[in-house]
Scaffold this motif. Structure first.
Motif, PDB file in Angstrom:
ATOM      1  N   GLU A   1      52.097 -38.865  40.465  1.00 18.20           N
ATOM      2  CA  GLU A   1      52.341 -40.288  41.464  1.00 18.20           C
ATOM      3  C   GLU A   1      50.900 -40.684  41.901  1.00 18.20           C
ATOM      4  O   GLU A   1      51.030 -41.968  41.897  1.00 18.20           O
ATOM      5  CB  GLU A   1      53.433 -39.755  42.285  1.00 18.20           C
ATOM      6  CG  GLU A   1      53.845 -40.890  43.347  1.00 18.20           C
ATOM      7  CD  GLU A   1      55.156 -40.355  44.299  1.00 18.20           C
ATOM      8  OE1 GLU A   1      55.330 -41.268  45.312  1.00 18.20           O
ATOM      9  OE2 GLU A   1      55.636 -39.334  44.144  1.00 18.20           O
ATOM     10  N   LEU A   2      49.871 -39.827  42.183  1.00 21.51           N
ATOM     11  CA  LEU A   2      48.892 -40.318  42.841  1.00 21.51           C
ATOM     12  C   LEU A   2      48.008 -41.063  41.738  1.00 21.51           C
ATOM     13  O   LEU A   2      47.427 -42.172  42.013  1.00 21.51           O
ATOM     14  CB  LEU A   2      48.043 -39.030  43.398  1.00 21.51           C
ATOM     15  CG  LEU A   2      46.723 -39.461  43.879  1.00 21.51           C
ATOM     16  CD1 LEU A   2      46.765 -40.342  45.335  1.00 21.51           C
ATOM     17  CD2 LEU A   2      45.962 -38.188  44.453  1.00 21.51           C
ATOM     18  N   LYS A   3      48.033 -40.543  40.338  1.00 19.51           N
ATOM     19  CA  LYS A   3      47.276 -41.091  39.538  1.00 19.51           C
ATOM     20  C   LYS A   3      47.856 -42.708  38.975  1.00 19.51           C
ATOM     21  O   LYS A   3      47.402 -43.426  38.820  1.00 19.51           O
ATOM     22  CB  LYS A   3      47.530 -40.046  38.510  1.00 19.51           C
ATOM     23  CG  LYS A   3      46.803 -40.736  37.261  1.00 19.51           C
ATOM     24  CD  LYS A   3      46.950 -39.793  35.840  1.00 19.51           C
ATOM     25  CE  LYS A   3      46.059 -40.344  34.653  1.00 19.51           C
ATOM     26  NZ  LYS A   3      46.131 -39.484  33.627  1.00 19.51           N
ATOM     27  N   ALA A   4      49.338 -42.585  39.202  1.00 19.38           N
ATOM     28  CA  ALA A   4      49.984 -43.849  38.666  1.00 19.38           C
ATOM     29  C   ALA A   4      49.798 -44.878  40.002  1.00 19.38           C
ATOM     30  O   ALA A   4      49.422 -45.961  39.624  1.00 19.38           O
ATOM     31  CB  ALA A   4      51.245 -43.622  38.787  1.00 19.38           C
ATOM     32  N   LEU A   5      49.552 -44.428  41.164  1.00 18.96           N
ATOM     33  CA  LEU A   5      49.368 -45.381  42.320  1.00 18.96           C
ATOM     34  C   LEU A   5      47.834 -45.749  42.325  1.00 18.96           C
ATOM     35  O   LEU A   5      47.438 -46.978  42.462  1.00 18.96           O
ATOM     36  CB  LEU A   5      49.548 -44.689  43.674  1.00 18.96           C
ATOM     37  CG  LEU A   5      50.933 -44.823  44.332  1.00 18.96           C
ATOM     38  CD1 LEU A   5      50.832 -43.924  45.840  1.00 18.96           C
ATOM     39  CD2 LEU A   5      51.257 -46.203  44.779  1.00 18.96           C
ATOM     40  N   GLU A   6      46.999 -44.737  42.159  1.00 15.58           N
ATOM     41  CA  GLU A   6      45.492 -45.273  42.163  1.00 15.58           C
ATOM     42  C   GLU A   6      45.098 -46.481  40.834  1.00 15.58           C
ATOM     43  O   GLU A   6      44.466 -47.058  40.794  1.00 15.58           O
ATOM     44  CB  GLU A   6      44.785 -43.982  41.958  1.00 15.58           C
ATOM     45  CG  GLU A   6      44.629 -43.352  43.363  1.00 15.58           C
ATOM     46  CD  GLU A   6      43.703 -42.407  43.385  1.00 15.58           C
ATOM     47  OE1 GLU A   6      43.679 -41.523  42.414  1.00 15.58           O
ATOM     48  OE2 GLU A   6      43.292 -41.892  44.547  1.00 15.58           O
ATOM     49  N   THR A   7      45.699 -45.908  39.659  1.00 10.74           N
ATOM     50  CA  THR A   7      45.904 -46.620  38.555  1.00 10.74           C
ATOM     51  C   THR A   7      46.359 -48.027  38.769  1.00 10.74           C
ATOM     52  O   THR A   7      45.785 -49.155  38.245  1.00 10.74           O
ATOM     53  CB  THR A   7      46.418 -45.909  37.235  1.00 10.74           C
ATOM     54  OG1 THR A   7      46.059 -44.464  37.224  1.00 10.74           O
ATOM     55  CG2 THR A   7      46.134 -46.697  35.937  1.00 10.74           C
ATOM     56  N   ALA A   8      47.462 -48.252  39.318  1.00 10.47           N
ATOM     57  CA  ALA A   8      48.047 -49.451  39.411  1.00 10.47           C
ATOM     58  C   ALA A   8      46.991 -50.284  40.466  1.00 10.47           C
ATOM     59  O   ALA A   8      46.835 -51.400  40.276  1.00 10.47           O
ATOM     60  CB  ALA A   8      49.434 -49.423  40.069  1.00 10.47           C
ATOM     61  N   ARG A   9      46.698 -49.700  41.429  1.00  9.36           N
ATOM     62  CA  ARG A   9      45.741 -50.351  42.607  1.00  9.36           C
ATOM     63  C   ARG A   9      44.613 -50.801  41.849  1.00  9.36           C
ATOM     64  O   ARG A   9      44.246 -52.165  42.277  1.00  9.36           O
ATOM     65  CB  ARG A   9      45.402 -49.317  43.665  1.00  9.36           C
ATOM     66  CG  ARG A   9      44.628 -50.070  44.666  1.00  9.36           C
ATOM     67  CD  ARG A   9      44.410 -48.891  45.814  1.00  9.36           C
ATOM     68  NE  ARG A   9      43.342 -48.035  45.530  1.00  9.36           N
ATOM     69  CZ  ARG A   9      42.689 -47.302  46.214  1.00  9.36           C
ATOM     70  NH1 ARG A   9      43.178 -46.834  47.365  1.00  9.36           N
ATOM     71  NH2 ARG A   9      41.533 -46.540  45.837  1.00  9.36           N
ATOM     72  N   PHE A  10      44.003 -50.251  41.012  1.00 13.21           N
ATOM     73  CA  PHE A  10      42.524 -50.955  40.263  1.00 13.21           C
ATOM     74  C   PHE A  10      42.878 -51.789  39.040  1.00 13.21           C
ATOM     75  O   PHE A  10      42.098 -52.519  38.923  1.00 13.21           O
ATOM     76  CB  PHE A  10      41.757 -49.542  39.963  1.00 13.21           C
ATOM     77  CG  PHE A  10      41.022 -48.824  40.854  1.00 13.21           C
ATOM     78  CD1 PHE A  10      40.315 -49.202  41.684  1.00 13.21           C
ATOM     79  CD2 PHE A  10      41.693 -47.547  41.349  1.00 13.21           C
ATOM     80  CE1 PHE A  10      39.732 -48.964  42.875  1.00 13.21           C
ATOM     81  CE2 PHE A  10      40.999 -46.809  42.317  1.00 13.21           C
ATOM     82  CZ  PHE A  10      40.207 -47.445  43.242  1.00 13.21           C
TER      83      PHE A  10
END
Length: 106
Positions: free
Chosen positions: A22-31
């Motif tokens: 979930e953290l990876k998905a959030l950070e990927t989406a953010r960038f």
């Protein structure tokens, strides 16, 4: 992955995997999509990321503590090796000391 007999540790391992994804998905989406600096969503995303990192750290600590208590030491550290008896490290040491020769050796 080894199955855990302790259900609490098994739960932490599942949560750790889920929270990391979930953290990876959030950070990927953010960038990849970007965020407007003044948006409310930016604050919510930062809060979500901080919460996920806190949960990940908590699960990692619980798992590490469990592993320290339950895993056998590998006994390859310097202290373990220095405590061992090195007088019998060679299979032929005892035979040479007593003057016997192994069969087939000339």
């Amino acid at each position: 992955m080894v199955a855990d007999s302790d259900s609490n540790i098994a739960w932490h391992r599942v949560q750790l995997k889920k929270n990391r994804a979930e953290l990876k998905a959030l950070e990927t989406a953010r960038f990849t999509m970007g965020e407007i600096a003044s948006s409310k969503r930016n604050g919510q995303t930062q809060t979500s990321i901080a919460e996920l990192k806190r949960k990940i750290a908590q699960s990692e600590r619980a798992i590490a503590d469990h592993d320290k208590r339950t895993r056998r030491p590998l006994a390859t550290d310097l202290q373990s090796l220095s405590n061992g008896s090195w007088s019998h490290w060679d299979a032929y040491t005892q035979q040479r000391k007593s003057g016997q020769r192994s069969p087939g050796r000339g």
